[in-house]
Design a protein around this motif. Structure first.
Motif, PDB file in Angstrom:
ATOM      1  N   SER A   1      36.791  40.553  47.029  1.00 21.64           N
ATOM      2  CA  SER A   1      35.420  41.258  46.960  1.00 21.64           C
ATOM      3  C   SER A   1      34.841  41.381  45.629  1.00 21.64           C
ATOM      4  N   ASP A   2      35.465  41.460  44.595  1.00 22.02           N
ATOM      5  CA  ASP A   2      34.647  41.120  43.407  1.00 22.02           C
ATOM      6  C   ASP A   2      35.757  40.779  42.121  1.00 22.02           C
ATOM      7  N   VAL A   3      35.463  40.985  40.900  1.00 23.64           N
ATOM      8  CA  VAL A   3      36.483  40.608  40.010  1.00 23.64           C
ATOM      9  C   VAL A   3      36.491  41.881  38.955  1.00 23.64           C
ATOM     10  N   VAL A   4      37.709  42.108  38.492  1.00 22.04           N
ATOM     11  CA  VAL A   4      37.819  43.204  37.244  1.00 22.04           C
ATOM     12  C   VAL A   4      38.251  42.547  36.401  1.00 22.04           C
ATOM     13  N   THR A   5      38.052  42.472  34.980  1.00 21.86           N
ATOM     14  CA  THR A   5      38.540  41.985  33.742  1.00 21.86           C
ATOM     15  C   THR A   5      39.689  42.863  33.441  1.00 21.86           C
TER      16      THR A   5
ATOM     17  N   ARG B   1      44.696  38.328  42.732  1.00 24.34           N
ATOM     18  CA  ARG B   1      45.201  37.125  41.979  1.00 24.34           C
ATOM     19  C   ARG B   1      44.526  37.085  40.680  1.00 24.34           C
ATOM     20  N   LEU B   2      45.121  36.406  39.684  1.00 27.53           N
ATOM     21  CA  LEU B   2      44.301  36.134  38.126  1.00 27.53           C
ATOM     22  C   LEU B   2      43.719  34.695  38.453  1.00 27.53           C
ATOM     23  N   ARG B   3      42.513  34.921  38.215  1.00 23.00           N
ATOM     24  CA  ARG B   3      41.650  33.607  38.164  1.00 23.00           C
ATOM     25  C   ARG B   3      41.984  32.892  36.769  1.00 23.00           C
ATOM     26  N   THR B   4      41.518  33.672  35.669  1.00 20.81           N
ATOM     27  CA  THR B   4      41.680  33.102  34.334  1.00 20.81           C
ATOM     28  C   THR B   4      42.140  34.107  33.361  1.00 20.81           C
ATOM     29  N   VAL B   5      42.953  33.285  32.433  1.00 12.55           N
ATOM     30  CA  VAL B   5      43.330  34.232  31.340  1.00 12.55           C
ATOM     31  C   VAL B   5      43.001  33.461  30.198  1.00 12.55           C
TER      32      VAL B   5
ATOM     33  N   LEU C   1      40.682  39.345  37.299  1.00  9.41           N
ATOM     34  CA  LEU C   1      41.608  39.671  38.529  1.00  9.41           C
ATOM     35  C   LEU C   1      40.878  39.647  39.723  1.00  9.41           C
ATOM     36  N   TYR C   2      40.774  38.736  40.683  1.00 14.83           N
ATOM     37  CA  TYR C   2      40.103  38.849  41.947  1.00 14.83           C
ATOM     38  C   TYR C   2      40.715  39.134  43.028  1.00 14.83           C
TER      39      TYR C   2
ATOM     40  N   GLU D   1      49.265  34.624  33.764  1.00 17.41           N
ATOM     41  CA  GLU D   1      48.777  33.553  33.939  1.00 17.41           C
ATOM     42  C   GLU D   1      48.093  33.350  35.245  1.00 17.41           C
ATOM     43  N   PRO D   2      46.975  32.133  35.056  1.00 19.67           N
ATOM     44  CA  PRO D   2      46.240  32.052  36.452  1.00 19.67           C
ATOM     45  C   PRO D   2      47.193  31.793  37.597  1.00 19.67           C
ATOM     46  N   GLY D   3      46.559  32.264  38.587  1.00 21.99           N
ATOM     47  CA  GLY D   3      47.265  32.230  40.061  1.00 21.99           C
ATOM     48  C   GLY D   3      48.285  33.163  40.252  1.00 21.99           C
ATOM     49  N   ARG D   4      48.565  34.081  39.239  1.00 22.75           N
ATOM     50  CA  ARG D   4      49.639  34.967  39.454  1.00 22.75           C
ATOM     51  C   ARG D   4      49.107  36.304  40.154  1.00 22.75           C
ATOM     52  N   HIS D   5      49.654  36.755  41.272  1.00 28.58           N
ATOM     53  CA  HIS D   5      49.396  38.081  42.125  1.00 28.58           C
ATOM     54  C   HIS D   5      49.932  39.098  41.202  1.00 28.58           C
TER      55      HIS D   5
END
Length: 126
Positions: free
Chosen positions: A78-82, A55-59, A74-75, A95-99
């Motif tokens: 387990s971890d975040v990948v930008t 899921r996108l946390r921030t854009v 992208l979370y 957009e934030p919240g989108r899978h």
């Protein structure tokens, strides 16, 4: 059902009741990522070509003098990948919240995992 199996299921039920909302969400995201065939973000290494889902946390649009960028975190539980799209100001659906599922080569910038100009597939909104 054996005694060990009943203990395991009881542990799972108790863990679910005592876990925080964030822990439950992370567990669900890890499960969805595994179902989609993605690699967990915490297992990604520099130079690997991977497919990650989450899921996108921030854009954030970052205006730069010579090259604007659109960055999304992208979370996957387990971890975040930008994810970084060079030369883009906006992408419809990012957009934030989108899978989504993203594929590309992992690099590391400022101790963060980054995929530049990833191939991506948006999942339908739930």
């Amino acid at each position: 059902m054996s005694t060990d199996e009943s203990r395991m299921s009881l542990r799972g039920i108790l863990r679910r009741f005592t876990a925080s909302e964030a822990e439950i969400e992370a567990q669900e995201l890890r499960r969805e990522s595994a179902e989609s065939g993605g690699v967990l973000a915490r297992q990604c290494m520099r130079g690997q070509v991977v497919s990650v889902a989450g899921r996108l946390r921030t854009v954030v649009y970052t205006p730069r003098t010579n090259l604007p960028t659109l960055e999304a975190d992208l979370y996957d539980g387990s971890d975040v990948v930008t994810l970084v799209w060079l030369g883009r100001r906006h992408i419809v659906g990012i957009e934030p919240g989108r899978h989504l599922t993203a594929r590309g080569r992992v690099s590391v910038r400022d101790d963060r995992k980054v995929i530049y100009n990833p191939y991506y597939e948006l999942e339908s909104p739930k």
